[in-house]
Design an enzyme around this catalytic site. Structure first.
Site, PDB file in Angstrom:
ATOM      1  N   ASP A  50      -6.901  -6.077   4.529  1.00 17.52           N
ATOM      2  CA  ASP A  50      -5.847  -5.184   4.047  1.00 17.52           C
ATOM      3  C   ASP A  50      -6.142  -4.770   2.612  1.00 17.52           C
ATOM      4  O   ASP A  50      -7.106  -5.212   2.005  1.00 17.52           O
ATOM      5  CB  ASP A  50      -4.493  -5.899   4.104  1.00 17.52           C
ATOM      6  CG  ASP A  50      -4.509  -7.188   3.297  1.00 17.52           C
ATOM      7  OD1 ASP A  50      -4.250  -7.124   2.083  1.00 17.52           O
ATOM      8  OD2 ASP A  50      -4.802  -8.270   3.868  1.00 17.52           O
ATOM      9  N   ASP A  56      -3.923  -5.400   0.062  1.00 13.69           N
ATOM     10  CA  ASP A  56      -2.936  -6.149  -0.709  1.00 13.69           C
ATOM     11  C   ASP A  56      -1.626  -5.358  -0.788  1.00 13.69           C
ATOM     12  O   ASP A  56      -1.064  -5.022   0.253  1.00 13.69           O
ATOM     13  CB  ASP A  56      -3.480  -6.513  -2.084  1.00 13.69           C
ATOM     14  CG  ASP A  56      -2.744  -7.703  -2.698  1.00 13.69           C
ATOM     15  OD1 ASP A  56      -2.519  -8.691  -1.974  1.00 13.69           O
ATOM     16  OD2 ASP A  56      -2.398  -7.654  -3.886  1.00 13.69           O
TER      17      ASP A  56
END
Length: 251
Positions: free
Chosen positions: A208, A210
């Site tokens: 991802d 974050d």
């Protein structure tokens, strides 16, 4: 009965086993029980000792893991290296979900964790200037390339307590401090390997971005569902990379 292994692997989220043909053993340590049973499996002529970091049912949050017991258990089996795969959130646009990073530095922002074997009466101060082993890093990068996996050579991982994800302000701060990715378990795991004189390498899967990235409003903050999705898509790549690394490692 005496058991031994050549390489230790500590599996992170989504990596709870490396194979089906394994010998499971209980290992006691002066620091308590490891996260779970240790699985011994053969890869060619080498033996891997595998521990699921969060337990096989993912019952331990990052600050509940008995890191000292895990590392001591692997040390007692005689491993010559530890592979520490994990999931990370990216703080850099060029480091995309689905890519891998073989980190070379960490910044520790955790608190309250048992993070040393050097307690009275034996106290020692150990350098952690270069926490990850350069020779193992080279092998890991070569293994990723041979598997056709996108990999970044080097990066700093910011280690936070968890289990919550970052706020936008925290994510911005981590990037300003020089971190490339964020994780919840690399400290004290990697450092404890240094104290036990076991070379360690971190192979991190980016799942991802974050809490999003500055200047990229289209990138949304991480969700657990998104992490699981990327994990599931890349689970076999993680295993393939580990097995290729083990194949290349010379005992």
């Amino acid at each position: 009965m005496y058991y031994s292994a050549d390489i230790g692997v500590i599996g992170g989220s989504g990596l709870y086993e490396l194979g089906k043909e394994v010998k499971k053993i209980e290992v006691d340590t002066p620091y308590g029980k490891p996260s779970d049973e240790v699985s011994l499996l053969k890869v060619g002529a080498k033996t891997i000792a595998f521990i699921p970091r969060h337990g096989k049912e993912h019952t331990l949050n990052p600050s509940e893991i008995n890191y000292r017991a895990n590392i001591h258990a692997l040390k007692s089996l005689g491993v010559k290296a530890v592979v520490s795969p994990c999931c990370v959130g990216s703080l850099k646009f060029a480091m995309k979900p689905g890519d891998f990073v073989v980190t070379d530095q960490f910044i520790n922002l955790t608190s309250g964790r048992k993070d040393t074997f050097f307690e009275k009466p034996k106290v020692n101060h150990l350098s952690s200037a270069h926490p990850y082993d350069d020779k193992l890093r080279v092998l890991a990068i070569e293994a990723a390339k041979e598997c056709g996996i996108p990999v970044h050579d080097g990066g700093t991982v910011m280690v936070i307590n968890g289990p919550r994800f970052s706020t936008v302000a925290e994510s911005r701060m981590f990037a300003l401090l020089g971190a490339d990715v964020v994780n919840m378990t690399q400290y004290p795991e990697g450092y404890l390997c240094l104290e036990q004189e076991i070379p360690v390498v971190n192979i991190a899967l980016i799942t991802d971005y974050d809490a999003g990235l500055e200047g990229h409003p289209d990138i949304k903050p991480v969700t657990n569902d998104e992490v699981i999705r990327v994990l599931n898509e890349n689970a076999e790549k993680v295993k393939a990379l580990i097995f290729k690394f083990v194949e290349k490692f010379e005992v």
